[in-house]
Design a protein around this motif. Sequence first.
Motif, PDB file in Angstrom:
ATOM      1  N   GLU A 533      12.761   4.953  -3.521  1.00 46.72           N
ATOM      2  CA  GLU A 533      13.776   4.450  -2.510  1.00 46.72           C
ATOM      3  C   GLU A 533      13.475   4.111  -1.067  1.00 46.72           C
ATOM      4  O   GLU A 533      13.754   2.794  -0.705  1.00 46.72           O
ATOM      5  N   ARG A 534      12.619   4.992  -0.658  1.00 42.93           N
ATOM      6  CA  ARG A 534      12.446   4.840   0.955  1.00 42.93           C
ATOM      7  C   ARG A 534      10.921   4.048   0.726  1.00 42.93           C
ATOM      8  O   ARG A 534      10.559   4.085   2.155  1.00 42.93           O
ATOM      9  N   ILE A 535      10.483   3.573  -0.061  1.00 39.53           N
ATOM     10  CA  ILE A 535       9.001   3.173   0.078  1.00 39.53           C
ATOM     11  C   ILE A 535       8.993   2.070   1.164  1.00 39.53           C
ATOM     12  O   ILE A 535       9.682   1.045   0.941  1.00 39.53           O
ATOM     13  N   ALA A 536       7.850   2.227   1.872  1.00 34.30           N
ATOM     14  CA  ALA A 536       7.665   1.184   2.832  1.00 34.30           C
ATOM     15  C   ALA A 536       6.809   0.064   2.463  1.00 34.30           C
ATOM     16  O   ALA A 536       5.818   0.260   1.786  1.00 34.30           O
ATOM     17  N   PRO A 537       6.802  -1.134   3.035  1.00 33.73           N
ATOM     18  CA  PRO A 537       5.636  -2.204   2.850  1.00 33.73           C
ATOM     19  C   PRO A 537       4.052  -1.804   2.877  1.00 33.73           C
ATOM     20  O   PRO A 537       3.804  -1.185   3.963  1.00 33.73           O
ATOM     21  N   GLY A 538       3.468  -1.977   2.208  1.00 35.78           N
ATOM     22  CA  GLY A 538       2.032  -1.754   2.054  1.00 35.78           C
ATOM     23  C   GLY A 538       1.182  -2.658   1.317  1.00 35.78           C
ATOM     24  O   GLY A 538       1.459  -2.938   0.047  1.00 35.78           O
ATOM     25  N   HIS A 539       0.054  -2.789   1.669  1.00 37.89           N
ATOM     26  CA  HIS A 539      -0.895  -3.382   0.792  1.00 37.89           C
ATOM     27  C   HIS A 539      -1.733  -2.908  -0.373  1.00 37.89           C
ATOM     28  O   HIS A 539      -1.862  -1.526  -0.192  1.00 37.89           O
ATOM     29  N   TRP A 540      -1.903  -3.312  -1.322  1.00 41.89           N
ATOM     30  CA  TRP A 540      -2.846  -2.706  -2.193  1.00 41.89           C
ATOM     31  C   TRP A 540      -4.157  -3.152  -1.933  1.00 41.89           C
ATOM     32  O   TRP A 540      -4.317  -4.301  -1.492  1.00 41.89           O
ATOM     33  N   PRO A 541      -5.076  -2.493  -2.398  1.00 45.27           N
ATOM     34  CA  PRO A 541      -5.196  -1.399  -3.243  1.00 45.27           C
ATOM     35  C   PRO A 541      -4.784   0.053  -2.572  1.00 45.27           C
ATOM     36  O   PRO A 541      -4.967  -0.030  -1.377  1.00 45.27           O
ATOM     37  N   MET A 542      -4.058   0.693  -3.461  1.00 47.11           N
ATOM     38  CA  MET A 542      -3.523   2.123  -2.917  1.00 47.11           C
ATOM     39  C   MET A 542      -4.031   3.287  -3.904  1.00 47.11           C
ATOM     40  O   MET A 542      -3.451   3.821  -4.613  1.00 47.11           O
ATOM     41  N   PRO A 543      -5.461   3.472  -3.873  1.00 47.36           N
ATOM     42  CA  PRO A 543      -5.884   4.199  -4.901  1.00 47.36           C
ATOM     43  C   PRO A 543      -5.751   5.741  -4.558  1.00 47.36           C
ATOM     44  O   PRO A 543      -5.530   6.099  -3.397  1.00 47.36           O
ATOM     45  N   LYS A 544      -5.642   6.729  -5.579  1.00 47.67           N
ATOM     46  CA  LYS A 544      -5.285   7.979  -5.284  1.00 47.67           C
ATOM     47  C   LYS A 544      -6.420   8.916  -4.783  1.00 47.67           C
ATOM     48  O   LYS A 544      -6.052   9.464  -3.816  1.00 47.67           O
ATOM     49  N   ALA A 545      -7.797   8.586  -5.140  1.00 47.05           N
ATOM     50  CA  ALA A 545      -8.880   9.427  -4.534  1.00 47.05           C
ATOM     51  C   ALA A 545      -9.607   8.723  -3.402  1.00 47.05           C
ATOM     52  O   ALA A 545     -10.580   9.142  -3.109  1.00 47.05           O
ATOM     53  N   ARG A 546      -9.351   7.410  -3.149  1.00 46.80           N
ATOM     54  CA  ARG A 546     -10.161   6.728  -2.500  1.00 46.80           C
ATOM     55  C   ARG A 546      -9.144   6.096  -1.045  1.00 46.80           C
ATOM     56  O   ARG A 546      -8.106   6.146  -1.224  1.00 46.80           O
ATOM     57  N   PRO A 547      -9.862   5.811   0.006  1.00 47.68           N
ATOM     58  CA  PRO A 547      -9.091   5.390   0.998  1.00 47.68           C
ATOM     59  C   PRO A 547      -8.447   3.957   0.956  1.00 47.68           C
ATOM     60  O   PRO A 547      -9.196   3.168  -0.062  1.00 47.68           O
TER      61      PRO A 547
END
Length: 891
Positions: A533-547
Amino acid sequence: MQDLPATEVRTTCPYCGVGCGVLARVAANGEVSVCGDPAHPANFGRLCSKGSALAETVGLEGRVLHPEIGGKRASWGEALDLVAKKFSQAAAEFGPDSVGFYISGQMLTEDYYVANKLMKGFIGSANIDTNSRLCMASSVAGHKRAFGEDIVPGTYEDLDEADLVILVGSNLAWCHPILYQRLLTARKERGTKIVVIDPRRSATADECDLHLAIRPGMDVLMFNGLLMHLGQAGALDRDFIGSATSAFEEAHALAVADAGTLEDVARGCDVSQADLRLFYELFAATERSVTVYSQGVNQSAHGTDNVNAIINCHLATGRIGKPGMGPFSVTGQPNAMGGREVGGLANQLAAHMSFENPADIDRVARFWKAPDIARKAGLKAVDLFRAAGEGRIKALWIMGTNPAVSMPDAGRVRAALKNCDFVVVSDVTRTDTTRFADVFLPAATWGEKDGTVTNSERRLSRQRPFLPLPGEARADWRIICDVAGRMGFGEAFYYDGPAAIFREHAALSAFENDGERFFDIGALADIESEAYERIAPGHWPMPKARPARSRLGGAGPFPTANGRAHFVPVRQEGVALAVDAAYPIVLNTGRVRDQWHTMTRTGRVPRLMSHMSEPVVDVHPTDAAANDLSDGDLARLTSPYGFGRARVRVTDAQRPGEVFLPMHWSGHFAANAGAGTLSAPICDVYSGQPELKHVPLKIVREEISWQGTLITRRDLRPTGFVHWSRQAVPGGWVYELCGTETPDQGILLCRQLMSPYRREQLLEYTDRRGLNYRAAAVDDDSTMAEALLVAPQGQLPPRDWLVSLLGSRQPLSGAERMALLSGRSPVPMPAVGRIICSCFNVGVNQITATVAAGCQSVEEIGERIRAGTNCGTCRSEIRKIIDEARLLAAE
């Protein structure tokens, strides 16, 4: 009943791919207002004219709020049972490829995801395509050929940091105005140069440093010439080419052979050799260069080659994935990018995986636990409707789009819908498409929807609801999942809300993905519902284990087999259809400033209809003279695929031999004015994107003998008229009517429109020659309900006062009642004229008066009457008014 507490919700605009943040406020009395979200990084609080008017689109007028079977109200259970039964029967009897979905870039990612999963994963066919096929499929194909994956390398910040921005086939000022204003700020603050490459002198070209009015369809030649020049000028980045790319020598050699000399390119593109040289030298000398391209590049039978010709120039100079550099595709719809992420196109798998790779098919099948997954690409949009017309598609489900208007060769599409055994439409209102629906399913719209979208710069944002679902309307994802359950796939489609769907989508993006695919939002795969519900705008990629990172590409590696970006050798091909003696003029189609798609949302907003109130075809003066056309004439347009009609606007902003017709007007807003009826179903062989920018056409003047204006509260569809169009105004509608009959016959036709009123309600007048007719209907409360004016062509009286009476709903005085049939107010009433600034409802007469009072610049006009100070899309028109006033003063 007490008022509810006032609320404010952060959400995202449902229009173009800029993806602007919106603050939606619901007052205690339920009144909705909107403003830009200053915290959203796509727009920093600015909104265009359409976004600013969003609060005026959330009413229930025109909404369908209950399921229908055969045009009659039904329960959800009956409707869903029938849909599931028909799709299951067709797939069982004729195979999975006998059914199809046609979906929309206005759906949320979660909706898109479950639709794609149902069709490809469980029905077992890839016959699911989207209206994004019409706007950005060539970019997808070009990206995949160059980068190995559908990635947009840059971000909007690159527009702030570039020293040169090239706008190719993009009227950014009107179609992505917030980005355009951002670009103009960079121009003012850091001297960014702007080059516009577009056949038309659009509003975008009015504020640029160089405009190349290229011949339509010559984009490959233009950029092959640039690639040749870069080699000759020593502007190639040999280190980047050698370390991060492949196939340069082949692409460069073909470009040199294709382009010939600078003189050859200028001749082929029909532009000045000096201007072409200036552009090439600017690009060669300016490292921080961004090339923004849109539908003028994509909507071509050679659109994919156009895209790769542009990308080749950026790869050759190493200008990619770095601040202020890169090729940049801007999309036309709010979630075209989200649809690409989930595999919404018929030739894609989910999460940027591909039917061309058997390992990808196996991977998605295992993740979904779907052994019957589709194993080959499905029918793209044009082929999908062709198959429906030929009886190969037995059941078709259309979600949130209006292909009966927007598809090319729209007449054949309508015939296909009529012929198809079973048609389902999920939508919010009646459209030209819904009249072919066997089942209508009422869907949620903006303000009620809950999920995510991804904009043109790969920025994921939340679209949050701030209004309750009205009537029996349901979210698209829920409708799809309910049908899936009835088809026997319930276990795979049980979700307790959009957050659960999003988690699965994010998990699939990361599944067995160790950096091979750039699309990876695995960091959000375990997001809790509250955090969603609170997620802020952001670019992908958003990998779990990498920056995480915002820009893509750079020095590589790229998501290709060898880790290198690929140059794609391309050659300038001829246009798909050439003009000839029968069809001697080129038709170009596109958007106008204040309208959206087929106007189902914007067409009901008075201030968005006030800038361009009816369909208009732009014609160059030489073509107007050759075809005996003048401003305001009604023209008949005929192509090999159909015909249409529109009012003529003579303008030297159009190239000779070419005309421009907006894409928006459907059968709900005008008679036979749709560009889709005229457009060619000829498609790019790589992308399946239709040719919408170069269609042979002939244009002739209709011999109109009379015209009429109907001002009414009623929502009508006039019949029997040669042409009509309508404009939303406060309190109702204004209908423009005309015909080729004699004026007395036109009067008889128009008088039928007044038949609902009792004789005692009517005031009527016909002149003794039978050429002029006036009528007005007055309600029992002495307010004007309707007025009708009919006269020979060019002799109608003003209508501004009558329109104001409709909106005010004030009881008429005796003098006003007597004046109704004249159309003129009994007391002087200033007229604002055609609206120039839709954001603040400022008309041309107000701007002209302000200029006459001493304001001599766009900025001074803005300070005095606010015009041009919001989205800025009207600035070029304000400047023209100022320039015209100066010319008159000098005479």
